[in-house]
Enzyme design. Structure first.
Site, PDB file in Angstrom:
ATOM      1  N   ARG A 105       0.844  -1.088   0.004  1.00  0.00           N
ATOM      2  CA  ARG A 105       0.095   0.105  -0.057  1.00  0.00           C
ATOM      3  C   ARG A 105       0.934   1.071  -0.038  1.00  0.00           C
ATOM      4  O   ARG A 105       0.545   2.247  -0.756  1.00  0.00           O
ATOM      5  CB  ARG A 105      -1.004  -0.092   1.256  1.00  0.00           C
ATOM      6  N   ASN A 133      -7.814   9.258   6.054  1.00  0.00           N
ATOM      7  CA  ASN A 133      -7.039   8.559   4.985  1.00  0.00           C
ATOM      8  C   ASN A 133      -5.406   8.558   5.554  1.00  0.00           C
ATOM      9  O   ASN A 133      -5.311   9.464   6.252  1.00  0.00           O
ATOM     10  CB  ASN A 133      -6.859   9.310   3.780  1.00  0.00           C
ATOM     11  N   ASP A 164      -2.937   8.130   3.533  1.00  0.00           N
ATOM     12  CA  ASP A 164      -1.976   8.540   2.557  1.00  0.00           C
ATOM     13  C   ASP A 164      -1.673  10.245   2.774  1.00  0.00           C
ATOM     14  O   ASP A 164      -2.217  10.806   3.569  1.00  0.00           O
ATOM     15  CB  ASP A 164      -2.598   8.498   1.153  1.00  0.00           C
ATOM     16  N   HIS A 214      -6.819   8.438  11.544  1.00  0.00           N
ATOM     17  CA  HIS A 214      -6.523   7.057  11.518  1.00  0.00           C
ATOM     18  C   HIS A 214      -4.919   6.647  11.084  1.00  0.00           C
ATOM     19  O   HIS A 214      -4.622   5.683  10.891  1.00  0.00           O
ATOM     20  CB  HIS A 214      -7.477   6.192  10.228  1.00  0.00           C
ATOM     21  N   SER A 244     -17.708   6.520   3.424  1.00  0.00           N
ATOM     22  CA  SER A 244     -19.021   5.777   3.669  1.00  0.00           C
ATOM     23  C   SER A 244     -19.651   6.129   4.971  1.00  0.00           C
ATOM     24  O   SER A 244     -20.841   5.416   5.407  1.00  0.00           O
ATOM     25  CB  SER A 244     -18.661   4.091   3.458  1.00  0.00           C
TER      26      SER A 244
HETATM   27  P1  OAD Z   1     -14.991   3.515   2.371  1.00  0.00           P
HETATM   28  O1  OAD Z   1     -14.115   2.488   1.184  1.00  0.00           O
HETATM   29  O2  OAD Z   1     -15.669   2.952   3.407  1.00  0.00           O
HETATM   30  O3  OAD Z   1     -16.055   4.301   1.583  1.00  0.00           O
HETATM   31  C1  OAD Z   1     -15.528   5.319   0.413  1.00  0.00           C
HETATM   32  C2  OAD Z   1     -16.577   6.017  -0.016  1.00  0.00           C
HETATM   33  O4  OAD Z   1     -16.188   6.979  -1.085  1.00  0.00           O
HETATM   34  C3  OAD Z   1     -17.895   5.135  -0.539  1.00  0.00           C
HETATM   35  O5  OAD Z   1     -19.059   5.967  -0.090  1.00  0.00           O
HETATM   36  C4  OAD Z   1     -17.835   5.689  -2.112  1.00  0.00           C
HETATM   37  O6  OAD Z   1     -19.231   5.667  -2.716  1.00  0.00           O
HETATM   38  C5  OAD Z   1     -17.179   6.949  -1.980  1.00  0.00           C
HETATM   39  N1  OAD Z   1     -16.386   7.080  -3.358  1.00  0.00           N
HETATM   40  C6  OAD Z   1     -15.850   6.166  -4.241  1.00  0.00           C
HETATM   41  N2  OAD Z   1     -15.162   6.683  -5.138  1.00  0.00           N
HETATM   42  C7  OAD Z   1     -15.281   7.976  -5.108  1.00  0.00           C
HETATM   43  C8  OAD Z   1     -14.836   9.193  -5.723  1.00  0.00           C
HETATM   44  N3  OAD Z   1     -14.125   9.228  -7.193  1.00  0.00           N
HETATM   45  N4  OAD Z   1     -15.188  10.330  -5.494  1.00  0.00           N
HETATM   46  C9  OAD Z   1     -15.784  10.329  -4.117  1.00  0.00           C
HETATM   47  N5  OAD Z   1     -16.183   9.551  -3.444  1.00  0.00           N
HETATM   48  C10 OAD Z   1     -16.005   8.269  -3.940  1.00  0.00           C
HETATM   49  O7  OAD Z   1     -13.770   4.548   2.890  1.00  0.00           O
HETATM   50  P2  OAD Z   1     -13.826   5.455   4.377  1.00  0.00           P
HETATM   51  O8  OAD Z   1     -15.123   5.728   4.585  1.00  0.00           O
HETATM   52  O9  OAD Z   1     -12.496   6.349   4.170  1.00  0.00           O
HETATM   53  O10 OAD Z   1     -10.276   2.523   8.632  1.00  0.00           O
HETATM   54  O11 OAD Z   1     -13.667   4.217   5.168  1.00  0.00           O
HETATM   55  C11 OAD Z   1     -13.409   4.577   6.587  1.00  0.00           C
HETATM   56  C12 OAD Z   1     -12.383   3.862   7.239  1.00  0.00           C
HETATM   57  O12 OAD Z   1     -12.737   2.274   6.972  1.00  0.00           O
HETATM   58  C13 OAD Z   1     -10.959   3.870   6.790  1.00  0.00           C
HETATM   59  O13 OAD Z   1     -10.396   5.128   7.259  1.00  0.00           O
HETATM   60  C14 OAD Z   1     -10.322   2.697   7.299  1.00  0.00           C
HETATM   61  C15 OAD Z   1     -11.520   1.630   6.703  1.00  0.00           C
HETATM   62  O14 OAD Z   1     -11.300   0.486   7.357  1.00  0.00           O
HETATM   63  C16 OAD Z   1      -9.150   2.059   9.318  1.00  0.00           C
HETATM   64  O15 OAD Z   1      -8.146   1.466   8.518  1.00  0.00           O
HETATM   65  C17 OAD Z   1      -9.056   2.114  10.780  1.00  0.00           C
END
Ligand code: OAD
Length: 228
Positions: free
Chosen positions: A57, A88, A90, A105, A173
């Protein structure tokens, strides 16, 4: 005094930089179950796999570039006091030029002691290998927050939300707590926008802007800069 903006980002803001999101992948993240590679139990069971997973990653992050959404968010600092609260790991917001980023995170480009979470180190190279030790003699691990571990800067982030004039939430999400709950700290008077390409649960009192980050965020930012 500049008006305050909180930008709250998740994996979706980096998707168009080529970094895969978590929940768009049918429960698997790069062929791994999230709980196998992002939990203290997974680490205890198989640290070599966890290190290899994050090494891959990390190489992906280093090869990626900020996209037009990251760049637009950085431009907000011309006229607003901006705090980015990101889930994120990154560094694409920083590389786009944003100066205040809270990584709730953690950060994949840092290493930390597996015995003492306060011992955090810059990476000497792109990889952490078994046998790379902190000065206490314990194995180094990525400085990322796993399930069951403490989320960083939570109180500080909540305070920024509570003082915001505008909140822009992008590409999350809202399934992982407690970070997801931050959106509810925005005051009733704040303008609140939620960006996602998919129909999903939009938090109460947020305006839904449907589209990808690159499609929607630059236009919204230009509009806000012109109005400020
Ligand atoms: P998710 O993968 O759960 O959600 C990603 C979101 O981005 C979804 O709602 C998609 O619809 C949306 N999406 C996808 N492509 C997109 C784009 N091009 N532009 C805008 N939105 C887009 O990611 P997170 O909500 O960040 O935690 O996940 C939360 C946490 O879950 C992460 O920080 C990580 C993971 O487990 C840990 O590692 C503790």
């Amino acid at each position: 005094m500049k008006p305050k903006i909180v930008v709250f980002t998740g994996a979706g803001v980096s998707a168009e930089s080529g970094l895969k999101t978590f929940r768009d992948m049918g429960g698997l993240w790069h062929e791994h179950r999230l709980e196998d590679v992002a939990s203290p139990e997974g680490w205890r069971r198989d640290p070599a796999t966890v290190l290899r997973f994050y090494n891959e990653r990390r190489l992906g992050v280093l090869a990626a570039s900020p996209n037009a959404a990251h760049a637009a968010i950085a431009r907000l600092e011309d006229k607003f006091e901006v705090t980015i609260v990101t889930q994120n790991i990154d560094d694409l917001h920083e590389r786009a030029g944003s100066t205040r980023v809270l990584h709730v995170h953690g950060e994949i480009l840092k290493a930390r002691s597996s015995a003492d979470e306060s011992r955090i180190y810059p990476m000497r190279g792109p990889l952490i290998e078994l046998g790379d030790l902190c000065e206490l003699g314990s194995q180094l691990r990525p400085d990322v927050v796993w399930f069951g571990e403490n989320v960083r800067f939570l109180r500080e982030a909540a305070q920024h939300f509570a003082e915001a004039d505008k909140v822009l939430a992008i590409g999350t999400s809202l399934t992982v707590w407690p970070a997801a709950g931050l959106v509810d700290y925005a005051p009733a008077a704040a303008e609140r926008v939620f960006v996602s390409p998919d129909l999903q649960d939009v938090p109460d009192d947020y305006r839904f802007l449907r589209g990808t980050a690159v499609e929607t965020v630059p236009g919204l930012v230009e509009q806000w800069l012109a109005q400020a």
